[in-house]
Every structure is written in C-alpha cells, then in structure tokens.
Motif scaffolding. Structure first.
Motif, PDB file in Angstrom:
ATOM      1  N   CYS A   1      73.237  -5.232  48.250  1.00 33.56           N
ATOM      2  CA  CYS A   1      74.347  -6.073  47.777  1.00 33.56           C
ATOM      3  C   CYS A   1      74.205  -6.372  46.291  1.00 33.56           C
ATOM      4  O   CYS A   1      75.195  -6.350  45.549  1.00 33.56           O
ATOM      5  CB  CYS A   1      74.408  -7.376  48.568  1.00 33.56           C
ATOM      6  SG  CYS A   1      74.914  -7.170  50.283  1.00 33.56           S
TER       7      CYS A   1
ATOM      8  N   ASP B   1      78.209  -6.754  45.392  1.00 33.22           N
ATOM      9  CA  ASP B   1      79.073  -7.175  46.488  1.00 33.22           C
ATOM     10  C   ASP B   1      78.763  -8.622  46.871  1.00 33.22           C
ATOM     11  O   ASP B   1      77.904  -8.894  47.707  1.00 33.22           O
ATOM     12  CB  ASP B   1      78.870  -6.243  47.681  1.00 33.22           C
ATOM     13  CG  ASP B   1      79.884  -6.468  48.783  1.00 33.22           C
ATOM     14  OD1 ASP B   1      80.522  -7.543  48.829  1.00 33.22           O
ATOM     15  OD2 ASP B   1      80.033  -5.549  49.620  1.00 33.22           O
ATOM     16  N   CYS B   2      79.473  -9.553  46.240  1.00 33.79           N
ATOM     17  CA  CYS B   2      79.202 -10.976  46.448  1.00 33.79           C
ATOM     18  C   CYS B   2      79.572 -11.434  47.863  1.00 33.79           C
ATOM     19  O   CYS B   2      78.915 -12.323  48.405  1.00 33.79           O
ATOM     20  CB  CYS B   2      79.916 -11.829  45.407  1.00 33.79           C
ATOM     21  SG  CYS B   2      81.705 -11.665  45.412  1.00 33.79           S
ATOM     22  N   VAL B   3      80.585 -10.827  48.475  1.00 34.39           N
ATOM     23  CA  VAL B   3      81.002 -11.223  49.821  1.00 34.39           C
ATOM     24  C   VAL B   3      79.929 -10.823  50.832  1.00 34.39           C
ATOM     25  O   VAL B   3      79.500 -11.631  51.662  1.00 34.39           O
ATOM     26  CB  VAL B   3      82.369 -10.605  50.183  1.00 34.39           C
ATOM     27  CG1 VAL B   3      82.734 -10.890  51.629  1.00 34.39           C
ATOM     28  CG2 VAL B   3      83.444 -11.122  49.240  1.00 34.39           C
TER      29      VAL B   3
ATOM     30  N   GLU C   1      78.540 -17.120  47.464  1.00 33.01           N
ATOM     31  CA  GLU C   1      79.594 -16.134  47.174  1.00 33.01           C
ATOM     32  C   GLU C   1      80.277 -16.424  45.841  1.00 33.01           C
ATOM     33  O   GLU C   1      80.468 -15.526  45.018  1.00 33.01           O
ATOM     34  CB  GLU C   1      80.638 -16.124  48.287  1.00 33.01           C
ATOM     35  CG  GLU C   1      81.720 -15.092  48.030  1.00 33.01           C
ATOM     36  CD  GLU C   1      82.753 -15.008  49.133  1.00 33.01           C
ATOM     37  OE1 GLU C   1      83.855 -14.477  48.860  1.00 33.01           O
ATOM     38  OE2 GLU C   1      82.490 -15.462  50.269  1.00 33.01           O
ATOM     39  N   MET C   2      80.627 -17.678  45.602  1.00 24.71           N
ATOM     40  CA  MET C   2      81.329 -18.028  44.365  1.00 24.71           C
ATOM     41  C   MET C   2      80.467 -17.787  43.131  1.00 24.71           C
ATOM     42  O   MET C   2      80.941 -17.244  42.132  1.00 24.71           O
ATOM     43  CB  MET C   2      81.775 -19.492  44.432  1.00 24.71           C
ATOM     44  CG  MET C   2      82.889 -19.723  45.431  1.00 24.71           C
ATOM     45  SD  MET C   2      83.300 -21.460  45.675  1.00 24.71           S
ATOM     46  CE  MET C   2      83.853 -21.910  44.046  1.00 24.71           C
TER      47      MET C   2
ATOM     48  N   HIS D   1      80.061 -14.045  42.580  1.00 25.10           N
ATOM     49  CA  HIS D   1      81.328 -13.494  42.090  1.00 25.10           C
ATOM     50  C   HIS D   1      81.382 -13.693  40.570  1.00 25.10           C
ATOM     51  O   HIS D   1      81.704 -12.771  39.821  1.00 25.10           O
ATOM     52  CB  HIS D   1      82.504 -14.194  42.773  1.00 25.10           C
ATOM     53  CG  HIS D   1      83.829 -13.795  42.236  1.00 25.10           C
ATOM     54  ND1 HIS D   1      84.450 -12.610  42.585  1.00 25.10           N
ATOM     55  CD2 HIS D   1      84.651 -14.401  41.344  1.00 25.10           C
ATOM     56  CE1 HIS D   1      85.596 -12.513  41.931  1.00 25.10           C
ATOM     57  NE2 HIS D   1      85.744 -13.589  41.176  1.00 25.10           N
ATOM     58  N   HIS D   2      81.028 -14.885  40.140  1.00 27.26           N
ATOM     59  CA  HIS D   2      80.994 -15.205  38.713  1.00 27.26           C
ATOM     60  C   HIS D   2      79.905 -14.397  38.000  1.00 27.26           C
ATOM     61  O   HIS D   2      80.142 -13.820  36.942  1.00 27.26           O
ATOM     62  CB  HIS D   2      80.760 -16.704  38.524  1.00 27.26           C
ATOM     63  CG  HIS D   2      80.552 -17.108  37.104  1.00 27.26           C
ATOM     64  ND1 HIS D   2      81.570 -17.157  36.182  1.00 27.26           N
ATOM     65  CD2 HIS D   2      79.426 -17.454  36.442  1.00 27.26           C
ATOM     66  CE1 HIS D   2      81.075 -17.518  35.007  1.00 27.26           C
ATOM     67  NE2 HIS D   2      79.772 -17.703  35.140  1.00 27.26           N
TER      68      HIS D   2
ATOM     69  N   PHE E   1      78.375 -11.529  38.819  1.00 22.66           N
ATOM     70  CA  PHE E   1      78.676 -10.102  38.729  1.00 22.66           C
ATOM     71  C   PHE E   1      79.791  -9.852  37.723  1.00 22.66           C
ATOM     72  O   PHE E   1      79.755  -8.882  36.977  1.00 22.66           O
ATOM     73  CB  PHE E   1      79.055  -9.522  40.099  1.00 22.66           C
ATOM     74  CG  PHE E   1      77.930  -9.491  41.095  1.00 22.66           C
ATOM     75  CD1 PHE E   1      76.633  -9.173  40.717  1.00 22.66           C
ATOM     76  CD2 PHE E   1      78.162  -9.777  42.429  1.00 22.66           C
ATOM     77  CE1 PHE E   1      75.591  -9.138  41.643  1.00 22.66           C
ATOM     78  CE2 PHE E   1      77.140  -9.742  43.367  1.00 22.66           C
ATOM     79  CZ  PHE E   1      75.850  -9.426  42.969  1.00 22.66           C
ATOM     80  N   GLY E   2      80.772 -10.744  37.687  1.00 24.33           N
ATOM     81  CA  GLY E   2      81.855 -10.604  36.724  1.00 24.33           C
ATOM     82  C   GLY E   2      81.379 -10.777  35.294  1.00 24.33           C
ATOM     83  O   GLY E   2      81.691  -9.976  34.414  1.00 24.33           O
TER      84      GLY E   2
END
Length: 112
Positions: A10, A15-17, A51-52, A55-56, A58-59
């Motif tokens: 992951c 893949d944050c989810v 997850e949040m 997401h941040h 990885f972005g």
C-alpha cells in the motif's frame, strides 16, 4: 499475503484506502521515523484519520513513498528504507496488536 506485506505494498502504491483498511476502526499508527527528516511525529488514531492523512501525504509527496531493501522479521516486524523528501531513513515497523479479524490495532514505526 501477511498484513505487513500488504502495508508495504500500500505504501509503495500510494493506496491510502487499502492502507487504512488494514487497521481496525480505532487502530493507531504511530510513526517517529519522520523525525529523521525534520518532520513532527505522526500519531494517528482511527481508520478514517489514517486514510485522510495518507491521502494528504501521498498527494503532497507526488505519489507513493519510495521504499527499498524490505526485510521481514517474522509476522510482526519489517525493516526497510523509506525516502521522505530527500532524506533516506532506515526504519522498523512493528505491529504490537491486532484484533480478532486480523486488523491492526497498533502499528509503531521507529527510525533505526
């Protein structure tokens, strides 16, 4: 595939989810390895927070983190090198607790 192998995949894929899904609803991810790259310790409580944040992360990172030289030390410990910005940090990730469904309750990541 073992849970730590899934965790590494992951992180490599960004893949944050799927990463968050490895944790139970109240799972904790505590990462002090980021201190070696001049960042504050990351302490996340709860699947949604994990997850949040990733997401941040990885972005902001432009995608997944580069991870090299992965070595599994049983079912609960993995050693690897991760690149945070331009810093190469050797780390140990240790699962200290899982629930009955095999979800992570606590994952600690320490610099080596």
């Amino acid at each position: 595939m073992k849970i730590l192998e899934q965790y590494i995949e992951c992180m490599k894929k960004g893949d944050c989810v799927a990463l968050a899904d490895l944790f139970n609803e109240y799972g904790v991810l505590h990462d002090s390895s980021v201190n070696k790259a001049g960042m504050d310790t990351l302490h996340l409580e709860g699947k949604m927070a994990i997850e949040m944040m990733f997401h941040h992360k990885f972005g902001f990172n432009g995608g997944p983190f580069t991870i090299r030289s992965v070595r599994y030390k049983g079912n609960d410990i993995v050693w690897y090198f991760i690149i945070y910005q331009e810093h190469v940090v050797p780390v140990m990730a240790y699962i200290s607790e899982v629930d009955r469904e095999g979800k992570i309750k606590r994952l600690n990541i320490y610099p080596l």
